[in-house]
Design an enzyme around this catalytic site. Structure first.
Site, PDB file in Angstrom:
ATOM      1  N   ASN A 241       1.358  -1.404   0.186  1.00  0.00           N
ATOM      2  CA  ASN A 241      -0.145   0.484   0.166  1.00  0.00           C
ATOM      3  C   ASN A 241       0.862   1.670  -0.205  1.00  0.00           C
ATOM      4  O   ASN A 241       0.673   2.307   0.306  1.00  0.00           O
ATOM      5  CB  ASN A 241      -0.782  -0.041   0.792  1.00  0.00           C
ATOM      6  CG  ASN A 241      -0.828  -0.980   2.179  1.00  0.00           C
ATOM      7  OD1 ASN A 241       0.638  -0.859   1.648  1.00  0.00           O
ATOM      8  ND2 ASN A 241      -1.100  -0.782   3.542  1.00  0.00           N
ATOM      9  N   ASN A 346       5.348   3.904  12.034  1.00  0.00           N
ATOM     10  CA  ASN A 346       6.148   2.319  11.965  1.00  0.00           C
ATOM     11  C   ASN A 346       7.281   2.432  13.320  1.00  0.00           C
ATOM     12  O   ASN A 346       8.332   2.500  12.135  1.00  0.00           O
ATOM     13  CB  ASN A 346       6.367   1.474  11.599  1.00  0.00           C
ATOM     14  CG  ASN A 346       4.879   1.354  10.402  1.00  0.00           C
ATOM     15  OD1 ASN A 346       3.789   1.207  11.050  1.00  0.00           O
ATOM     16  ND2 ASN A 346       4.973   0.088   9.096  1.00  0.00           N
ATOM     17  N   SER A 395      -8.193  12.469   2.225  1.00  0.00           N
ATOM     18  CA  SER A 395      -6.974  12.297   3.355  1.00  0.00           C
ATOM     19  C   SER A 395      -7.756  13.091   3.764  1.00  0.00           C
ATOM     20  O   SER A 395      -8.046  14.290   3.168  1.00  0.00           O
ATOM     21  CB  SER A 395      -6.101  12.230   2.706  1.00  0.00           C
ATOM     22  OG  SER A 395      -5.223  11.155   1.698  1.00  0.00           O
ATOM     23  N   HIS A 415      -3.458   5.668  11.631  1.00  0.00           N
ATOM     24  CA  HIS A 415      -2.476   6.793  10.428  1.00  0.00           C
ATOM     25  C   HIS A 415      -2.550   6.271   8.894  1.00  0.00           C
ATOM     26  O   HIS A 415      -2.137   6.747   7.785  1.00  0.00           O
ATOM     27  CB  HIS A 415      -0.948   5.798  10.452  1.00  0.00           C
ATOM     28  CG  HIS A 415      -1.625   3.905  10.101  1.00  0.00           C
ATOM     29  ND1 HIS A 415      -2.108   3.501  10.290  1.00  0.00           N
ATOM     30  CD2 HIS A 415      -0.343   3.399   9.145  1.00  0.00           C
ATOM     31  CE1 HIS A 415      -2.390   2.126   8.817  1.00  0.00           C
ATOM     32  NE2 HIS A 415      -1.383   2.204   8.591  1.00  0.00           N
TER      33      HIS A 415
END
Ligand SMILES: Nc1nc2c(ncn2[C@@H]2O[C@H](COP(=O)(O)O)[C@@H](O)[C@H]2O)c(=O)[nH]1
Ligand code: MN
Length: 503
Positions: A241, A346, A395, A415
């Site tokens: 992704n 992450n 978004s 996220h």
């Protein structure tokens, strides 16, 4: 079923005495008596109806959970969990917030707490199971699921997990340092949003070849040691992704915050989602060969080596996003004029002194260093965050609200929207719905998609993701952030088959 005699209204029939506790506020509870006669039929229906009446919730919204957090979804679940004197958590659609049940032989787990922040967002059982499992790992003191929580290969995504004296490479995953960048470009929305311009750009851009810029001096300047991945991978997006996307402002919701950032409806912005490519993967591989999914003691040399390698990979991932953004915009004969956002979702970081677990409601006092593992969770202490939806959805550029960002939210935001469909399901359903994959190269928002891999085109279709608007409203309702602006994709770069492209 364990039934009780004499608890029915008539004092003789067998019935059930249940305590119903409001999931969102555990101090709200009530007692319910179900008569024996009622129990002959559909038990789940009876309990849901009782919860709806007593707690003034619309019946269609009632969700029931047992004390371990497991949802009671069908009659078989009800027959197993709804025993006399049982306590049940009742939600009006949101997920349950209960303490993780301590697993046998694991004392530390008793101190851990699980929180799921999701009022409206869809969060499914396997993701909750993974979060509960993570909460039970040695040293884990807090496991927070954000509204984009979904199941990963073995660890939950959309989660922030705090540990005491332990580091878990598996809870960060392979794409160490993966994150989201947003930069302003010199392109204007009035000229970019023309169908012919977008088609021309979609035909021409290409980010597959190794980048031909001076990466060595860039890395040196950033204090990053050279790696075997630099030449081939720096400046490339990667599969899955990851993406590079041109976006325009759909609407501004907070004029002051937008002005402070210099965000305008005039400009085109570039958003990059990528990470440390094979570099991060090689680091995780080294540790999982030795430890599997187990944790490493913080004091050990291995943990310190992991943290050092992790920090390098995070820096590498940052440079990678910068190069991708510059490279894409350069191919459109424009430039990145300002970098507005660049956060990693992450990673593992040491909590600062003011980020403490005092208000987390833990059974044990946790003293000493606590590390926060983020796997698909955006930090709230680094300014604005862009939360992407999908290539076919808006978004959201949001501003975290630091005073409300505590252990209760794992000092994190969602996220992204988070996956709704597993890759295989998205591929199978996608093929059935769009036998001609080319239909997916233009989205409902009329944005263009560059993706020469048919399988990936299906796997990443917008329907594979949750509703980003819902995720954002859960964050806003919980006081964790406010929306600065809503961004619309106009061109999404996923991957290009360079051999075909050169023909
Ligand atoms: N604007 C876009 N958003 C996208 C696209 N593909 C995925 N997504 C969103 O990004 C996050 C990233 O998740 P991660 O777990 O891989 O870090 C994902 O949850 C989606 O909401 C896209 O092409 N454009
Ligand atoms: Mn990512």
């Amino acid at each position: 079923m364990d039934e009780i005699k004499g608890d029915g209204d008539d004092g003789t029939s067998k019935g059930l005495r249940l305590t119903l506790v409001r999931n969102v506020r555990h101090t709200d509870s009530c007692l319910v008596l179900l008569k024996g006669n009622d129990l002959e039929g559909n038990l789940l229906k009876q309990v849901r109806q009782a919860a709806a009446n007593k707690m003034r919730i619309r019946l269609s919204q009632v969700r029931l959970f047992d004390t371990s957090g497991k949802e009671i979804q069908n009659e078989a679940d009800a027959r197993a969990s709804v025993v006399n004197r049982a306590t049940l958590f009742v939600s009006s659609g949101e997920l349950c917030i209960v303490k993780a049940a301590p697993s046998a032989g694991n004392k530390r787990a008793a101190a851990s707490k699980v929180v799921i922040i999701a009022n409206e967002s869809l969060v499914e059982g396997p993701a909750i199971d993974q979060l509960n499992h993570a909460a039970g790992l040695p040293g884990v003191v807090l496991a927070v699921g954000l509204p984009d929580l979904h199941a990963g290969a073995s660890c939950p995504i959309g989660a922030a997990i705090a540990t005491h004296r332990m580091i878990y490479p598996s809870l960060v995953g392979s794409d160490i340092g993966c994150g989201i960048l947003l930069a302003e470009t010199s392109l204007t929305s009035s000229s970019a949003c023309k169908p012919r311009t977008l088609d021309r750009w979609a035909d021409s851009v290409q980010l597959e070849d190794p980048w031909d810029g001076d990466y060595s001096s860039m890395l040196e300047k950033a204090g990053i040691k050279p790696t075997q991945f630099d030449r081939e991978s720096l400046g490339t997006v990667g599969r899955g992704n990851h993406f590079a996307e041109l976006q325009v402002v759909e609407r501004i919701e907070d004029e002051d915050a937008a002005a402070a950032l210099g965000l305008t409806e005039r400009n085109v912005y570039v958003c990059v989602h990528s990470g440390s490519r094979g570099y991060g993967e090689s680091i995780l591989h080294t540790y999982s060969k030795q430890y599997g999914g187990a944790g490493i003691h913080l004091e050990s040399e291995e943990a310190q080596c992991y943290l050092e390698a992790h920090d390098e990979a995070c820096k590498w991932a940052k440079i990678n996003r910068h190069i991708i953004a510059t490279r894409l915009v350069d191919q459109l004969n424009a430039e990145c004029t300002r970098f507005l956002v660049d956060i990693s979702h992450n990673n593992v970081v040491k909590l600062s002194e003011d980020q403490n677990l005092k208000d987390a409601g833990l059974d044990e006092v946790v003293e000493g260093e606590v590390y926060l593992h983020r796997k698909g969770a955006a930090p709230t202490d680094q300014g604005p965050v862009l939360i992407p939806g999908s290539r076919g959805a808006f978004s959201y550029l949001v501003l975290p609200n630091p005073p409300n960002s505590t252990s209760k939210s794992g000092w994190s935001l969602a996220h992204g929207a988070g996956r709704r469909l597993a890759r295989n399901a998205a591929r199978v359903g996608g093929k059935a719905q769009h036998p001609d994959a080319k239909e997916l190269l233009i989205t409902d928002l009329l944005s263009r998609v560059v993706c020469d891999d048919k399988g990936l085109l299906y796997e990443e279709r917008p329907e594979a993701y949750k509703d980003a608007a819902c995720v954002i409203s859960d964050l806003v309702e919980n006081g964790l952030c406010r929306t600065i602006a809503v961004m619309k994709p106009i061109l999404t770069y996923k991957m290009r088959d360079i051999y075909d492209h050169r023909k």
